[in-house]
Design a protein around this motif. Structure first.
Motif, PDB file in Angstrom:
ATOM      1  N   SER A 164       0.968  -2.933 -10.870  1.00 41.47           N
ATOM      2  CA  SER A 164       2.192  -2.636 -10.137  1.00 41.47           C
ATOM      3  C   SER A 164       2.841  -1.339 -10.613  1.00 41.47           C
ATOM      4  O   SER A 164       3.257  -0.508  -9.796  1.00 41.47           O
ATOM      5  CB  SER A 164       3.181  -3.796 -10.267  1.00 41.47           C
ATOM      6  N   VAL A 165       2.931  -1.154 -11.920  1.00 38.76           N
ATOM      7  CA  VAL A 165       3.534   0.074 -12.442  1.00 38.76           C
ATOM      8  C   VAL A 165       2.693   1.280 -12.032  1.00 38.76           C
ATOM      9  O   VAL A 165       3.236   2.327 -11.659  1.00 38.76           O
ATOM     10  CB  VAL A 165       3.718  -0.002 -13.972  1.00 38.76           C
ATOM     11  N   ARG A 166       1.393   1.134 -12.062  1.00 38.89           N
ATOM     12  CA  ARG A 166       0.501   2.225 -11.636  1.00 38.89           C
ATOM     13  C   ARG A 166       0.755   2.576 -10.161  1.00 38.89           C
ATOM     14  O   ARG A 166       0.890   3.745  -9.804  1.00 38.89           O
ATOM     15  CB  ARG A 166      -0.960   1.834 -11.857  1.00 38.89           C
TER      16      ARG A 166
ATOM     17  N   GLN B 250       2.299   6.156  -8.859  1.00 42.24           N
ATOM     18  CA  GLN B 250       1.511   6.992  -7.942  1.00 42.24           C
ATOM     19  C   GLN B 250       2.263   7.260  -6.644  1.00 42.24           C
ATOM     20  O   GLN B 250       2.034   8.270  -5.989  1.00 42.24           O
ATOM     21  CB  GLN B 250       0.162   6.336  -7.644  1.00 42.24           C
ATOM     22  N   GLY B 251       3.168   6.374  -6.284  1.00 45.96           N
ATOM     23  CA  GLY B 251       3.938   6.547  -5.061  1.00 45.96           C
ATOM     24  C   GLY B 251       5.058   7.567  -5.160  1.00 45.96           C
ATOM     25  O   GLY B 251       5.668   7.931  -4.165  1.00 45.96           O
ATOM     26  N   LEU B 252       5.324   8.040  -6.380  1.00 56.17           N
ATOM     27  CA  LEU B 252       6.412   8.993  -6.572  1.00 56.17           C
ATOM     28  C   LEU B 252       6.017  10.405  -6.161  1.00 56.17           C
ATOM     29  O   LEU B 252       4.933  10.891  -6.498  1.00 56.17           O
ATOM     30  CB  LEU B 252       6.847   9.016  -8.038  1.00 56.17           C
TER      31      LEU B 252
ATOM     32  N   THR C 103       4.865   9.636  -2.000  1.00 53.61           N
ATOM     33  CA  THR C 103       5.712   9.365  -0.842  1.00 53.61           C
ATOM     34  C   THR C 103       7.206   9.302  -1.142  1.00 53.61           C
ATOM     35  O   THR C 103       8.015   9.702  -0.313  1.00 53.61           O
ATOM     36  CB  THR C 103       5.290   8.016  -0.210  1.00 53.61           C
ATOM     37  N   TYR C 104       7.597   8.803  -2.300  1.00 59.92           N
ATOM     38  CA  TYR C 104       8.990   8.464  -2.552  1.00 59.92           C
ATOM     39  C   TYR C 104       9.653   9.321  -3.627  1.00 59.92           C
ATOM     40  O   TYR C 104       9.068   9.609  -4.661  1.00 59.92           O
ATOM     41  CB  TYR C 104       9.110   6.982  -2.954  1.00 59.92           C
ATOM     42  N   SER C 105      10.918   9.664  -3.383  1.00 59.69           N
ATOM     43  CA  SER C 105      11.739  10.361  -4.375  1.00 59.69           C
ATOM     44  C   SER C 105      12.254   9.381  -5.428  1.00 59.69           C
ATOM     45  O   SER C 105      12.555   9.770  -6.552  1.00 59.69           O
ATOM     46  CB  SER C 105      12.953  11.012  -3.707  1.00 59.69           C
ATOM     47  N   PHE C 106      12.381   8.103  -5.035  1.00 57.79           N
ATOM     48  CA  PHE C 106      12.937   7.087  -5.929  1.00 57.79           C
ATOM     49  C   PHE C 106      12.286   5.756  -5.602  1.00 57.79           C
ATOM     50  O   PHE C 106      12.223   5.369  -4.433  1.00 57.79           O
ATOM     51  CB  PHE C 106      14.456   6.989  -5.712  1.00 57.79           C
ATOM     52  N   VAL C 107      11.784   5.078  -6.620  1.00 57.32           N
ATOM     53  CA  VAL C 107      11.210   3.749  -6.464  1.00 57.32           C
ATOM     54  C   VAL C 107      11.917   2.835  -7.455  1.00 57.32           C
ATOM     55  O   VAL C 107      12.017   3.161  -8.643  1.00 57.32           O
ATOM     56  CB  VAL C 107       9.686   3.737  -6.723  1.00 57.32           C
ATOM     57  N   SER C 108      12.407   1.705  -6.966  1.00 55.85           N
ATOM     58  CA  SER C 108      13.079   0.748  -7.843  1.00 55.85           C
ATOM     59  C   SER C 108      12.431  -0.619  -7.746  1.00 55.85           C
ATOM     60  O   SER C 108      11.918  -1.011  -6.698  1.00 55.85           O
ATOM     61  CB  SER C 108      14.574   0.652  -7.484  1.00 55.85           C
ATOM     62  N   ALA C 109      12.469  -1.316  -8.868  1.00 57.49           N
ATOM     63  CA  ALA C 109      12.015  -2.704  -8.950  1.00 57.49           C
ATOM     64  C   ALA C 109      13.017  -3.408  -9.864  1.00 57.49           C
ATOM     65  O   ALA C 109      12.917  -3.321 -11.084  1.00 57.49           O
ATOM     66  CB  ALA C 109      10.603  -2.785  -9.508  1.00 57.49           C
TER      67      ALA C 109
ATOM     68  N   GLY D  65       0.799  -1.219   0.000  1.00 58.68           N
ATOM     69  CA  GLY D  65       0.000   0.000   0.000  1.00 58.68           C
ATOM     70  C   GLY D  65       0.833   1.270   0.000  1.00 58.68           C
ATOM     71  O   GLY D  65       0.963   1.936   1.018  1.00 58.68           O
ATOM     72  N   ILE D  66       1.424   1.586  -1.137  1.00 59.54           N
ATOM     73  CA  ILE D  66       2.238   2.797  -1.253  1.00 59.54           C
ATOM     74  C   ILE D  66       1.330   4.023  -1.192  1.00 59.54           C
ATOM     75  O   ILE D  66       0.388   4.156  -1.964  1.00 59.54           O
ATOM     76  CB  ILE D  66       3.011   2.818  -2.588  1.00 59.54           C
ATOM     77  N   ALA D  67       1.630   4.928  -0.283  1.00 56.68           N
ATOM     78  CA  ALA D  67       0.874   6.183  -0.195  1.00 56.68           C
ATOM     79  C   ALA D  67       1.290   7.079  -1.360  1.00 56.68           C
ATOM     80  O   ALA D  67       2.472   7.171  -1.691  1.00 56.68           O
ATOM     81  CB  ALA D  67       1.158   6.872   1.140  1.00 56.68           C
TER      82      ALA D  67
END
Length: 149
Positions: free
Chosen positions: A104-106, A110-112, A86-92, A81-83
């Motif tokens: 997942s990409v959505r 949205q969490g960025l 929230t994040y400056s950087f998200v990696s997968a 549950g990414i708010a």
């Protein structure tokens, strides 16, 4: 020779180049044993790593010095549950092929936070014997690269 090196580690330096200056918070999805999360900790104030594998996370916690402040959670992206924002950087890194792609990409996008960066190192899903044979054939050269040969 470091047999833990793999083709994902080859891209760590490249992906770290995309971490925004003054990164506040980063999320590493499918962090495994925490190799990239530990590297992110040198570039971001707060790093969170998530992975559904408790054994991998136990190794991540064991290998991560407390001073780095990386927080690990045993969960999936769908359950995390990414708010939003929230994040400056998200990696997968080599994890997206285990998840529903569009959903997942959505969620990651949205969490960025504004100006944030989404970094995905993708792999195809291995399904046939030929897919697995190609992967097995790649191991010795990967180990050689990791050993600096």
């Amino acid at each position: 020779m470091d047999l833990s090196w793999n083709h994902n580690a080859h891209y760590h330096d490249h992906l770290l180049g995309y971490v925004p200056d003054h990164c506040v918070r980063a999320l590493d999805i499918g962090c495994g044993i925490g190799a990239f999360a530990r590297r992110l900790a040198g570039r971001c104030a707060q790093v969170e790593g998530i992975d559904p594998d408790p054994a991998a996370l136990a190794q991540a916690r064991e290998r991560t010095p407390r001073r780095l402040g990386v927080h690990y959670s045993c969960t999936t992206l769908a359950d995390y549950g990414i708010a939003p924002g929230t994040y400056s950087f998200v990696s997968a890194l080599a994890s997206l092929h285990h998840m529903d792609f569009a959903e997942s990409v959505r969620a990651m996008a949205q969490g960025l936070a504004p100006g944030g960066v989404l970094a995905v190192l993708g792999l195809y899903r291995q399904e046939s014997a030929a897919d697995y044979a190609v992967s097995a054939a790649a191991l010795p050269p990967e180990w050689a690269l990791g050993a600096g040969l």
